[in-house]
Every structure is written in C-alpha cells, then in structure tokens.
Design a protein around this motif. Structure first.
Motif, PDB file in Angstrom:
ATOM      1  N   ALA A  47      10.937 -10.693 -12.422  1.00  0.00           N
ATOM      2  CA  ALA A  47      11.547  -9.585 -13.165  1.00  0.00           C
ATOM      3  C   ALA A  47      10.623  -8.378 -13.221  1.00  0.00           C
ATOM      4  O   ALA A  47      11.074  -7.232 -13.095  1.00  0.00           O
ATOM      5  N   SER A  48       9.315  -8.620 -13.371  1.00  0.00           N
ATOM      6  CA  SER A  48       8.370  -7.501 -13.423  1.00  0.00           C
ATOM      7  C   SER A  48       8.292  -6.782 -12.087  1.00  0.00           C
ATOM      8  O   SER A  48       8.144  -5.557 -12.031  1.00  0.00           O
ATOM      9  N   VAL A  49       8.400  -7.522 -10.988  1.00  0.00           N
ATOM     10  CA  VAL A  49       8.406  -6.912  -9.656  1.00  0.00           C
ATOM     11  C   VAL A  49       9.654  -6.045  -9.485  1.00  0.00           C
ATOM     12  O   VAL A  49       9.596  -4.913  -8.995  1.00  0.00           O
ATOM     13  N   VAL A  50      10.799  -6.583  -9.878  1.00  0.00           N
ATOM     14  CA  VAL A  50      12.056  -5.841  -9.759  1.00  0.00           C
ATOM     15  C   VAL A  50      11.985  -4.526 -10.528  1.00  0.00           C
ATOM     16  O   VAL A  50      12.354  -3.462 -10.015  1.00  0.00           O
ATOM     17  N   VAL A  51      11.495  -4.590 -11.764  1.00  0.00           N
ATOM     18  CA  VAL A  51      11.427  -3.383 -12.584  1.00  0.00           C
ATOM     19  C   VAL A  51      10.421  -2.391 -12.017  1.00  0.00           C
ATOM     20  O   VAL A  51      10.701  -1.186 -11.912  1.00  0.00           O
ATOM     21  N   ALA A  52       9.234  -2.884 -11.640  1.00  0.00           N
ATOM     22  CA  ALA A  52       8.197  -1.982 -11.139  1.00  0.00           C
ATOM     23  C   ALA A  52       8.625  -1.295  -9.851  1.00  0.00           C
ATOM     24  O   ALA A  52       8.411  -0.085  -9.680  1.00  0.00           O
ATOM     25  N   LYS A  53       9.236  -2.040  -8.951  1.00  0.00           N
ATOM     26  CA  LYS A  53       9.552  -1.501  -7.634  1.00  0.00           C
ATOM     27  C   LYS A  53      10.881  -0.746  -7.585  1.00  0.00           C
ATOM     28  O   LYS A  53      11.000   0.266  -6.888  1.00  0.00           O
ATOM     29  N   LEU A  54      11.883  -1.243  -8.326  1.00  0.00           N
ATOM     30  CA  LEU A  54      13.223  -0.680  -8.186  1.00  0.00           C
ATOM     31  C   LEU A  54      13.641   0.244  -9.327  1.00  0.00           C
ATOM     32  O   LEU A  54      14.505   1.094  -9.141  1.00  0.00           O
ATOM     33  N   VAL A  55      13.039   0.051 -10.509  1.00  0.00           N
ATOM     34  CA  VAL A  55      13.433   0.862 -11.659  1.00  0.00           C
ATOM     35  C   VAL A  55      12.397   1.934 -11.965  1.00  0.00           C
ATOM     36  O   VAL A  55      12.698   3.130 -11.993  1.00  0.00           O
ATOM     37  N   ASP A  56      11.146   1.507 -12.187  1.00  0.00           N
ATOM     38  CA  ASP A  56      10.092   2.465 -12.549  1.00  0.00           C
ATOM     39  C   ASP A  56       9.423   3.107 -11.346  1.00  0.00           C
ATOM     40  O   ASP A  56       8.740   4.129 -11.496  1.00  0.00           O
ATOM     41  N   ARG A  57       9.563   2.493 -10.176  1.00  0.00           N
ATOM     42  CA  ARG A  57       8.929   3.012  -8.952  1.00  0.00           C
ATOM     43  C   ARG A  57       7.429   3.226  -9.168  1.00  0.00           C
ATOM     44  O   ARG A  57       6.896   4.316  -8.982  1.00  0.00           O
ATOM     45  N   THR A  58       6.776   2.176  -9.562  1.00  0.00           N
ATOM     46  CA  THR A  58       5.358   2.269  -9.889  1.00  0.00           C
ATOM     47  C   THR A  58       4.596   1.133  -9.227  1.00  0.00           C
ATOM     48  O   THR A  58       5.177   0.262  -8.572  1.00  0.00           O
ATOM     49  N   SER A  59       3.299   1.126  -9.388  1.00  0.00           N
ATOM     50  CA  SER A  59       2.454   0.059  -8.857  1.00  0.00           C
ATOM     51  C   SER A  59       2.660  -1.209  -9.682  1.00  0.00           C
ATOM     52  O   SER A  59       2.441  -1.211 -10.892  1.00  0.00           O
ATOM     53  N   PRO A  82       0.828  -1.200   0.000  1.00  0.00           N
ATOM     54  CA  PRO A  82       0.000   0.000   0.000  1.00  0.00           C
ATOM     55  C   PRO A  82       0.867   1.256   0.000  1.00  0.00           C
ATOM     56  O   PRO A  82       1.936   1.299   0.588  1.00  0.00           O
ATOM     57  N   GLY A  83       0.366   2.265  -0.678  1.00  0.00           N
ATOM     58  CA  GLY A  83       1.018   3.560  -0.650  1.00  0.00           C
ATOM     59  C   GLY A  83       2.077   3.733  -1.705  1.00  0.00           C
ATOM     60  O   GLY A  83       2.810   4.718  -1.697  1.00  0.00           O
ATOM     61  N   ASP A  84       2.211   2.721  -2.649  1.00  0.00           N
ATOM     62  CA  ASP A  84       3.197   2.881  -3.705  1.00  0.00           C
ATOM     63  C   ASP A  84       2.863   4.091  -4.557  1.00  0.00           C
ATOM     64  O   ASP A  84       1.707   4.340  -4.887  1.00  0.00           O
ATOM     65  N   ARG A  85       3.921   4.830  -4.984  1.00  0.00           N
ATOM     66  CA  ARG A  85       3.698   5.939  -5.906  1.00  0.00           C
ATOM     67  C   ARG A  85       3.400   5.349  -7.270  1.00  0.00           C
ATOM     68  O   ARG A  85       4.059   4.428  -7.723  1.00  0.00           O
ATOM     69  N   VAL A  86       2.400   5.855  -7.943  1.00  0.00           N
ATOM     70  CA  VAL A  86       1.978   5.323  -9.220  1.00  0.00           C
ATOM     71  C   VAL A  86       2.527   6.178 -10.347  1.00  0.00           C
ATOM     72  O   VAL A  86       2.289   7.378 -10.394  1.00  0.00           O
ATOM     73  N   ASP A  87       3.267   5.535 -11.243  1.00  0.00           N
ATOM     74  CA  ASP A  87       3.786   6.208 -12.420  1.00  0.00           C
ATOM     75  C   ASP A  87       2.679   6.299 -13.452  1.00  0.00           C
ATOM     76  O   ASP A  87       2.119   5.281 -13.844  1.00  0.00           O
ATOM     77  N   PRO A  88       2.324   7.483 -13.927  1.00  0.00           N
ATOM     78  CA  PRO A  88       1.248   7.587 -14.900  1.00  0.00           C
ATOM     79  C   PRO A  88       1.527   6.795 -16.163  1.00  0.00           C
ATOM     80  O   PRO A  88       0.622   6.484 -16.906  1.00  0.00           O
ATOM     81  N   GLY A  89       2.787   6.460 -16.400  1.00  0.00           N
ATOM     82  CA  GLY A  89       3.113   5.674 -17.578  1.00  0.00           C
ATOM     83  C   GLY A  89       2.613   4.261 -17.515  1.00  0.00           C
ATOM     84  O   GLY A  89       2.625   3.547 -18.504  1.00  0.00           O
ATOM     85  N   HIS A  90       2.190   3.798 -16.337  1.00  0.00           N
ATOM     86  CA  HIS A  90       1.688   2.430 -16.232  1.00  0.00           C
ATOM     87  C   HIS A  90       0.316   2.372 -15.584  1.00  0.00           C
ATOM     88  O   HIS A  90      -0.077   1.342 -15.081  1.00  0.00           O
ATOM     89  N   ARG A  91      -0.426   3.456 -15.562  1.00  0.00           N
ATOM     90  CA  ARG A  91      -1.755   3.419 -14.972  1.00  0.00           C
ATOM     91  C   ARG A  91      -2.796   3.157 -16.028  1.00  0.00           C
ATOM     92  O   ARG A  91      -3.502   4.033 -16.483  1.00  0.00           O
ATOM     93  N   GLU A  92      -2.843   1.901 -16.453  1.00  0.00           N
ATOM     94  CA  GLU A  92      -3.782   1.528 -17.502  1.00  0.00           C
ATOM     95  C   GLU A  92      -5.224   1.693 -17.052  1.00  0.00           C
ATOM     96  O   GLU A  92      -6.105   1.984 -17.840  1.00  0.00           O
ATOM     97  N   ALA A  93      -5.478   1.488 -15.771  1.00  0.00           N
ATOM     98  CA  ALA A  93      -6.863   1.437 -15.302  1.00  0.00           C
ATOM     99  C   ALA A  93      -7.480   2.809 -15.120  1.00  0.00           C
ATOM    100  O   ALA A  93      -8.674   2.932 -14.951  1.00  0.00           O
ATOM    101  N   ASP A  94      -6.688   3.870 -15.116  1.00  0.00           N
ATOM    102  CA  ASP A  94      -7.225   5.158 -14.751  1.00  0.00           C
ATOM    103  C   ASP A  94      -7.550   6.064 -15.924  1.00  0.00           C
ATOM    104  O   ASP A  94      -7.843   7.235 -15.743  1.00  0.00           O
ATOM    105  N   GLY A  95      -7.460   5.529 -17.143  1.00  0.00           N
ATOM    106  CA  GLY A  95      -7.849   6.325 -18.290  1.00  0.00           C
ATOM    107  C   GLY A  95      -6.694   7.139 -18.823  1.00  0.00           C
ATOM    108  O   GLY A  95      -6.148   7.966 -18.140  1.00  0.00           O
ATOM    109  N   GLU A  96      -6.311   6.921 -20.085  1.00  0.00           N
ATOM    110  CA  GLU A  96      -5.210   7.625 -20.673  1.00  0.00           C
ATOM    111  C   GLU A  96      -5.614   8.229 -22.006  1.00  0.00           C
ATOM    112  O   GLU A  96      -6.596   7.840 -22.602  1.00  0.00           O
TER     113      GLU A  96
END
Length: 347
Positions: free
Chosen positions: A91-103, A5-19
């Motif tokens: 690998a997806s967890v590593v990238v999301a959490k450590l590289v992109d800092r996203t949900s 909980p509380g992860d910062r969401v990168d707008p580049g990967h927020r598919e669910a919120d409308g782009e």
C-alpha cells in the motif's frame, strides 16, 4: 524493494533533507516526525488509498479461512497471513508511486545514512525490551493469583519430558537451550513479515499523520492499525476462545499502546522502521514462550486473556508506560536523524 532511480521527490516526504519544524514537533513528549512548513495538513486522500489497499489485500488473504472448516488452525494459515502482512508495504508503494509521486524510500523512512548506529543499537534493544514486557506480564499474572511457577522449573521439566517422548533424550538444561534456540530462530524468521507491516504503519502512516500532533496521531494510527486486523480478529486470531465483540473492543486500546511503543522505537532509530520490526516480531514469537515459562497444568484454565497477556489490560499499561519513557523529547538527540540535512542516498 528497490527505489527506481530518478523519482521526483515530494518535499512533503523528504524527511532526510532537513525541514522546517512546526508545532506538531514542539510537544515535550510525543512523535517528533518532522513536518515540512509547506505541508502542515494530512493528505487524507493518500491515507484513504493506503488504508483501502492495505485492508483489501489483507482481507483477501484472510478470506479463505472464513470458510474453511479448520479456520485459523489450517496448516496454510500462518503462511498465507504472513504473506498478507506485506499488504501495508504494498500500500505504501502504491501511494508513493501513484498518488503522491514521491520517493518511496523517503516516504517510509528506509534511509540509513547517519542512522546506522541507532538502528544497530535499537534493533537488539527493542527485542530485549519487548521480551521483558512479555515476561513481566506473565510474572504479574502469577503474582495476582493465577496458578504458576515463577522458578520456571515446571516448564523446564515439561520441555525435557516432551523431548523424551519425541525420542530426543537429553538433559533438562540442553532441552531448554534447544527450545530457546529454536525460539530465537523463529523470531528472526518472523522479522521479515513484521517488517512488511512496520514499513507501512510506522514507516509511512506515522509520518503522514504527524501534522495532527503527537497524541491524535498515536490514537488514530493505532485505531487504523486495529481495524486492519479485523479479518483475522473476527475469526479468533487474538484472545483465543473469547467473544469476538469483546476481542475487537480490547484489541483497539492494545493496538494504540503498541503503535505508541513501535513509533517510539522508530523515532529512536531516526525514523527507520527496522528496529520496530524486531520489536513486533518479538511480541508475536515470544508471547507464548513467556507464558509457558511460568505456567503449570492449571494456568490455562485460570488465565484471563483480557487481563493477563501483553494484549490485555496489564500489558497495555506496561507497554504504554514503556513507550512514554522512551519516546524522544524535543531537543534530545534521538530525533536528530530526522532533522539533519543530508544528501539524498543512491537508490
């Protein structure tokens, strides 16, 4: 896996919120993964990290079977390689959490709000679809002249005889039903490691390559997936008994076609990779059964692995054609789950 909980969401990967829709989604026929207007380029650093982690972990799992005498016939091979199938998820967890800092859940499409109906529809539909493709390639194999029995009676008699030899005397119909039930149970077990792959390949990589446009994303995604299999392809996992250089070459177009199909299923499910995992598991667990149903004692000697299987030319054509038929077009309802504006779900 549970999102923190509380992860910062990168707008580049927020598919669910409308782009904002971009040109990569306006193709009449291709992946419709939304690409935010503010990110129209592939994050190649993330792709490289993802590939390195996924490949490294999988190669590590395959390494013992390069040196063990039994190779892919070792009793632990299936278990260890099954664990290795979770490498793309890790690998997806590593990238999301450590590289992109996203949900992470947004990054791989593991969202369910507004998608439940499509997920529940496409999980069994994808299973039946791939089962039909496996059976179709087997039937075409016999129709082209490979010895076989399209009635299935030879297979049924062999199943009954095998059961009798093992001390389980039963009518032929009951023996066949038991084998099919065991196959269905095996399929359900196979869904778990298959999801380990699908979260990474059709969940994360499909989205990340979307800015390239539909066809480049399909070809590159399938090629990357094919290369990831090298540690096991080179020791005989695919195309049994065939030259390894030829197996690697054939597996490339087969992987691209399958990536196309599994991506189409994921798109139909609103971007959620779970139905693709059912399709993947069905391919892995019923290929042998499909061939066996039409086989006779002479089939194995005449079968051409590069032509007569779902991973051969016949299967590649059927798979690609099926993917083309089911991939959502722009403006059709199947992709609305990727575009609709919804509130973030609880982790």
């Amino acid at each position: 896996m549970v999102e923190i909980p509380g992860d910062r969401v990168d707008p580049g990967h927020r598919e669910a919120d409308g782009e904002c829709m971009t040109s990569s989604q306006t193709s009449l026929h291709g992946p419709r993964t939304p690409v935010p207007a503010e990110r129209r380029r592939v994050r190649w650093r993330s792709v490289l990290v993802f590939g390195a982690v996924a490949y490294g972990l999988f190669a590590l799992c395959a390494a013992p079977f390069w040196v063990l005498d039994e190779g892919i016939t070792h009793p632990l091979y299936t278990l260890v390689i099954g664990a290795g199938m979770f490498a793309p998820t890790i690998a997806s967890v590593v990238v999301a959490k450590l590289v992109d800092r996203t949900s992470w859940r947004d990054a791989v499409g593991l969202r369910f709000r507004g998608r439940w109906k499509r997920i529940l529809l496409w999980a069994p539909l994808a299973t039946l679809l791939v089962l039909a493709l496996n059976l179709a390639t087997a039937v075409i194999m016999v129709l082209r002249g490979v010895p076989g029995d399209l009635t299935g009676s030879t297979w049924a008699a062999e199943v009954s005889r095998s059961m009798s030899e093992q001390g389980a005397e039963m009518p032929t119909g009951a023996a066949v039903a038991l084998v099919l039930a065991i196959s269905a149970f095996g399929l359900l077990l196979t869904v778990v490691p298959a999801l380990g792959e699908e979260i990474g390949w059709r969940g994360w990589l499909r989205r990340e390559l979307a800015p390239l446009g539909p066809w480049p994303a399909i070809v590159l995604g399938g090629a990357i997936w094919s290369l990831w299999h090298l540690p096991v392809t080179l020791i005989g996992h695919n195309y049994t008994g065939q030259p390894r250089w030829a197996a690697v070459a054939m597996f490339l177009p087969a992987s691209i076609a399958l990536h196309y199909l599994f991506s189409a299923i994921t798109e139909r499910a609103g971007g959620n990779p779970i139905p693709a995992a059912f399709a993947h598991a069905t391919l892995n667990s019923t290929l042998g059964v499909a061939i066996g149903v039409v086989a006779t004692s002479e089939t194995a000697s005449e079968l051409n692995w590069f032509l007569d299987t779902p991973m051969g030319l016949t299967g590649i054509v059927l798979i690609a054609a099926t993917a083309f038929a089911i991939m959502p077009r722009t403006g059709r309802g199947a992709g609305r789950g990727d575009q609709q504006r919804t509130a973030p779900e609880a982790g």
